[in-house]
Each structure stands twice: as structure tokens, then as C-alpha cells.
Design a protein around this motif. Structure first.
Motif, PDB file in Angstrom:
ATOM      1  N   VAL A  52      83.725 -20.404  -9.827  1.00 50.99           N
ATOM      2  CA  VAL A  52      83.033 -19.117  -9.745  1.00 50.99           C
ATOM      3  C   VAL A  52      83.946 -18.011 -10.267  1.00 50.99           C
ATOM      4  N   MET A  53      83.319 -16.938 -10.710  1.00 49.34           N
ATOM      5  CA  MET A  53      84.035 -15.735 -11.126  1.00 49.34           C
ATOM      6  C   MET A  53      83.557 -14.624 -10.196  1.00 49.34           C
ATOM      7  N   PRO A  54      84.236 -14.418  -9.081  1.00 48.53           N
ATOM      8  CA  PRO A  54      83.773 -13.415  -8.117  1.00 48.53           C
ATOM      9  C   PRO A  54      83.858 -11.997  -8.680  1.00 48.53           C
ATOM     10  N   LEU A  55      83.114 -11.099  -8.073  1.00 52.64           N
ATOM     11  CA  LEU A  55      83.093  -9.712  -8.518  1.00 52.64           C
ATOM     12  C   LEU A  55      84.494  -9.093  -8.465  1.00 52.64           C
ATOM     13  N   ALA A  56      85.286  -9.478  -7.470  1.00 52.53           N
ATOM     14  CA  ALA A  56      86.650  -8.953  -7.355  1.00 52.53           C
ATOM     15  C   ALA A  56      87.478  -9.295  -8.596  1.00 52.53           C
ATOM     16  N   PHE A  57      87.199 -10.426  -9.221  1.00 50.68           N
ATOM     17  CA  PHE A  57      87.896 -10.814 -10.455  1.00 50.68           C
ATOM     18  C   PHE A  57      87.709  -9.745 -11.521  1.00 50.68           C
ATOM     19  N   TRP A  58      86.465  -9.289 -11.687  1.00 49.20           N
ATOM     20  CA  TRP A  58      86.164  -8.311 -12.730  1.00 49.20           C
ATOM     21  C   TRP A  58      86.724  -6.939 -12.385  1.00 49.20           C
ATOM     22  N   TRP A  59      86.685  -6.564 -11.109  1.00 54.55           N
ATOM     23  CA  TRP A  59      87.260  -5.275 -10.709  1.00 54.55           C
ATOM     24  C   TRP A  59      88.777  -5.263 -10.914  1.00 54.55           C
ATOM     25  N   LEU A  60      89.437  -6.366 -10.553  1.00 61.15           N
ATOM     26  CA  LEU A  60      90.880  -6.455 -10.782  1.00 61.15           C
ATOM     27  C   LEU A  60      91.190  -6.430 -12.275  1.00 61.15           C
ATOM     28  N   SER A  61      90.324  -7.040 -13.080  1.00 62.61           N
ATOM     29  CA  SER A  61      90.507  -7.025 -14.536  1.00 62.61           C
ATOM     30  C   SER A  61      90.412  -5.606 -15.080  1.00 62.61           C
ATOM     31  N   VAL A  62      89.395  -4.868 -14.642  1.00 57.70           N
ATOM     32  CA  VAL A  62      89.207  -3.501 -15.126  1.00 57.70           C
ATOM     33  C   VAL A  62      90.364  -2.613 -14.695  1.00 57.70           C
ATOM     34  N   CYS A  63      90.706  -2.667 -13.415  1.00 63.85           N
ATOM     35  CA  CYS A  63      91.788  -1.808 -12.914  1.00 63.85           C
ATOM     36  C   CYS A  63      93.130  -2.175 -13.533  1.00 63.85           C
ATOM     37  N   GLY A  64      93.425  -3.466 -13.598  1.00 66.09           N
ATOM     38  CA  GLY A  64      94.680  -3.910 -14.209  1.00 66.09           C
ATOM     39  C   GLY A  64      94.753  -3.532 -15.679  1.00 66.09           C
ATOM     40  N   SER A  65      93.653  -3.737 -16.402  1.00 70.96           N
ATOM     41  CA  SER A  65      93.628  -3.373 -17.819  1.00 70.96           C
ATOM     42  C   SER A  65      93.782  -1.871 -18.013  1.00 70.96           C
ATOM     43  N   ALA A  66      93.126  -1.080 -17.160  1.00 71.67           N
ATOM     44  CA  ALA A  66      93.232   0.377 -17.278  1.00 71.67           C
ATOM     45  C   ALA A  66      94.675   0.834 -17.075  1.00 71.67           C
ATOM     46  N   LEU A  67      95.338   0.273 -16.064  1.00 70.29           N
ATOM     47  CA  LEU A  67      96.735   0.635 -15.827  1.00 70.29           C
ATOM     48  C   LEU A  67      97.632   0.178 -16.966  1.00 70.29           C
ATOM     49  N   LEU A  68      97.399  -1.023 -17.459  1.00 65.71           N
ATOM     50  CA  LEU A  68      98.204  -1.521 -18.577  1.00 65.71           C
ATOM     51  C   LEU A  68      97.948  -0.709 -19.842  1.00 65.71           C
ATOM     52  N   LEU A  69      96.698  -0.334 -20.072  1.00 59.55           N
ATOM     53  CA  LEU A  69      96.414   0.512 -21.232  1.00 59.55           C
ATOM     54  C   LEU A  69      97.111   1.857 -21.111  1.00 59.55           C
ATOM     55  N   ALA A  70      97.081   2.440 -19.907  1.00 60.16           N
ATOM     56  CA  ALA A  70      97.778   3.721 -19.695  1.00 60.16           C
ATOM     57  C   ALA A  70      99.264   3.557 -19.983  1.00 60.16           C
ATOM     58  N   TYR A  71      99.836   2.465 -19.486  1.00 66.53           N
ATOM     59  CA  TYR A  71     101.264   2.215 -19.721  1.00 66.53           C
ATOM     60  C   TYR A  71     101.557   2.075 -21.216  1.00 66.53           C
ATOM     61  N   PHE A  72     100.761   1.267 -21.912  1.00 66.01           N
ATOM     62  CA  PHE A  72     101.037   1.013 -23.323  1.00 66.01           C
ATOM     63  C   PHE A  72     100.693   2.211 -24.205  1.00 66.01           C
ATOM     64  N   ILE A  73      99.724   3.034 -23.804  1.00 63.26           N
ATOM     65  CA  ILE A  73      99.356   4.199 -24.612  1.00 63.26           C
ATOM     66  C   ILE A  73     100.341   5.339 -24.380  1.00 63.26           C
ATOM     67  N   VAL A  74     100.528   5.714 -23.099  1.00 58.78           N
ATOM     68  CA  VAL A  74     101.328   6.898 -22.783  1.00 58.78           C
ATOM     69  C   VAL A  74     102.796   6.551 -22.544  1.00 58.78           C
TER      70      VAL A  74
END
Length: 113
Positions: A52-74
Motif C-alpha cells: 500500500v501507499m498510505p496518504l502519509a507517504f504522499w504528505w511526507l513526499s510533498v513536505c520533504g521535497s518542498a524543504l529539499l527544493l528550498a535548500y537547493f534553490i536558496v
């Protein structure tokens, strides 16, 4: 053996010079969140005894990606990091939108019954 000792010394020297900046903290938190999604997925797969791919998987993906994007951009201005984290963020947001549409559709069907 000398090569191994030399490499170990080089690694230890690099660790001693490690400096935790606010942007590195953002990047590390994003990496932790992005990685932890696999433990969440494994937990639910073991619990339900099916993949299964629980909803928490996708939320962690979005939040983790957003933080990583912020780190790599700024914080780092790294185009490779930006490109490697943009697509997972896009897919995760897409899956959350599909999920929310499905929940809304089910609610409408239930209210008609």
C-alpha cells in the motif's frame, strides 16, 4: 591498508569541519522526511499484509521535497538538486490531488444515497 587509513582520516577530518547552517538544517530535515516516507510505507505494508501507499507517504513526499527544493534553490543554488527534487514533488502533489478528488466524489455519492 594505508589507503584505508588515509581515507578514514580524510572522512574524520571532513566530519570535524562540518558546520550546521540554517539551510543545511532545512536540507537535512527535508532529507529525513523524504526518506522516512519509505518506513511509513513499509509499516503499512507489513500491517495490512499487502503493498500500500498510505496518504502519509504522499504528505511526507510533498513536505520533504518542498524543504529539499528550498535548500537547493536558496541555500545551495544547485540545479542538479533542484531538478532531482522537482519531479517527485510534482508526482506527490498530483497523487494528493487525485486522492482529494476521490474523497470528494465518495462524499457526494454517499450524500445522494
Amino acid at each position: 591498508m594505508d589507503l584505508l587509513q588515509h581515507e578514514l582520516h580524510r572522512i574524520l577530518a571532513a566530519l570535524q569541519g562540518f558546520e550546521l547552517t540554517p539551510w543545511k538544517a532545512v536540507g537535512l530535515l527535508g532529507s529525513l522526511m523524504f526518506t522516512s516516507r519509505w518506513f511509513v510505507q513499509m509499516y503499512y505494508t507489513r500491517k495490512l499484509k499487502r503493498v500500500v501507499m498510505p496518504l502519509a507517504f504522499w504528505w511526507l513526499s510533498v513536505c520533504g521535497s518542498a524543504l529539499l527544493l528550498a535548500y537547493f534553490i536558496v541555500g545551495k543554488n544547485d540545479s542538479v538538486g533542484i531538478l532531482s527534487n522537482f519531479f517527485p514533488a510534482f508526482v506527490s502533489v498530483y497523487n494528493l490531488v487525485v486522492h482529494m478528488r476521490e474523497v470528494k466524489r465518495r462524499q457526494m455519492v454517499e450524500s445522494e444515497v
